[in-house]
Each structure stands twice: as structure tokens, then as C-alpha cells.
Write a protein that holds these residues in place. Sequence first.
Motif, PDB file in Angstrom:
ATOM      1  N   LEU A 113       0.835  -1.199   0.000  1.00  0.00           N
ATOM      2  CA  LEU A 113       0.000   0.000   0.000  1.00  0.00           C
ATOM      3  C   LEU A 113       0.869   1.248   0.000  1.00  0.00           C
ATOM      4  O   LEU A 113       1.917   1.289   0.633  1.00  0.00           O
ATOM      5  N   ASP A 118      -3.810   5.091  -0.363  1.00  0.00           N
ATOM      6  CA  ASP A 118      -4.450   3.859   0.080  1.00  0.00           C
ATOM      7  C   ASP A 118      -4.690   3.913   1.583  1.00  0.00           C
ATOM      8  O   ASP A 118      -3.920   4.537   2.313  1.00  0.00           O
ATOM      9  N   ALA A 131      -8.270   1.637  -1.923  1.00  0.00           N
ATOM     10  CA  ALA A 131      -6.981   1.747  -2.602  1.00  0.00           C
ATOM     11  C   ALA A 131      -7.153   2.260  -4.021  1.00  0.00           C
ATOM     12  O   ALA A 131      -8.096   1.897  -4.713  1.00  0.00           O
ATOM     13  N   THR A 133      -5.346   1.709  -7.231  1.00  0.00           N
ATOM     14  CA  THR A 133      -4.368   0.785  -7.796  1.00  0.00           C
ATOM     15  C   THR A 133      -3.962   1.276  -9.173  1.00  0.00           C
ATOM     16  O   THR A 133      -4.810   1.589 -10.006  1.00  0.00           O
ATOM     17  N   ASP A 138      -2.152  -3.799  -4.805  1.00  0.00           N
ATOM     18  CA  ASP A 138      -2.486  -3.285  -3.483  1.00  0.00           C
ATOM     19  C   ASP A 138      -3.297  -4.377  -2.810  1.00  0.00           C
ATOM     20  O   ASP A 138      -4.041  -5.097  -3.474  1.00  0.00           O
TER      21      ASP A 138
END
Length: 189
Positions: A113, A118, A131, A133, A138
Motif C-alpha cells: 500500500l 491507500d 486503494a 491501484t 495493493d
Amino acid sequence: MSPFSNSRLLSACLVLPLVVACGYGDHHHDGHFDDGSSSTPPPSTVIEQATIDVDATIEADPDGGAGVFIEYQSGGTYRVTTACDTKHGDCVWDIIATPLDAAGIKGAAPIDLEPQDDSITFDSASLRLVAITEKDFDGFTVQTEPGAVLEVDALLGDAPANHFFFWVGDGALHSGAPSNPLDLVPSDQ
């Protein structure tokens, strides 16, 4: 070579849900549809169950397509990671994982993360990952009682993301879940 590590098979599995999902997200999590109306669809009353194989792994490319990859390790550890198809922009994931039958969470840990975009929060009952991504993974691990069923509820943007779930169950790689949330039952239970 295991059929689960075949990157071509996984790439094909990743593309199909992405195509299917293009027409799927016609509503938003806040109850407003794209057409501006504020009606909400009736909630799904059926949460499907699926078997997840113990110690089976999924090999995926972090930029190979949108996905929520769920694995279960003997001893009660679930591993959940997200990936994205960045050709279409970053993916904003909102995932809640809840062990069922009062199993509770014994521990949790983040996976790759980034603190700037995140967040992960959890208590003894559930864990939530939000999150963004990009070209990476993640995710998190969550430790619970061995054999505990894990309910996974995920949104991609504001749309239910069950079409992007991947897990190995009954010896096969599954792509897309029949419900959101989905209850995963370890094969050793």
C-alpha cells in the motif's frame, strides 16, 4: 507446470470480465443512477457461497487487467490483492472482508500500500481497504480462525466488482462471482 500459473489463461480470464463489466455499472453506490434518478435497485437477498482451495495461488500481472485476487492459506490466512488495467485509468477499489460465524480477525497486514492514496482499517469483526491501484498490486492479508468463511464485498469506482473476483476453487481458476458480496468457504472445512 500448474494450470494456475499459465499467464495466457489468466490474461484471457482478465479480459472477459472487463468486457462484461463495461455494461454493468449503470448505478452508483450512493443510490443515484447515471440517468439522474434516485431510485435504488432492490438489494440482493442471496449471497452466494463458493469453495476456495487451500494453498492454491494465482499468478497475475499487476497491469494485466482489473481484478480482485483472493487466496487462502492453511492456518486461516486470506490474501486479497487488487490489480488494474491502467490503459483505462487508475482503479479505485473499496473492499470489505468479514469472517463469518463469529470467527473474527486475529490480525491483518497491508500488501504494497502507498500511504498517499491507500488506506486500510480493521477491527475484530471486519477489514476495509480503500486503494487507488495503478501499475502495481495493493492488498492485505487477514488472519482468522482456520477454516473460517470469508465474506468479500467489493466496489470498483461506485459499481459492484464481483465480475472482477478471481479465486481457485475445486481445482479451477474462477473468474467473476455470482453475487456481491461473496462468501468463500475453504476446501479444508
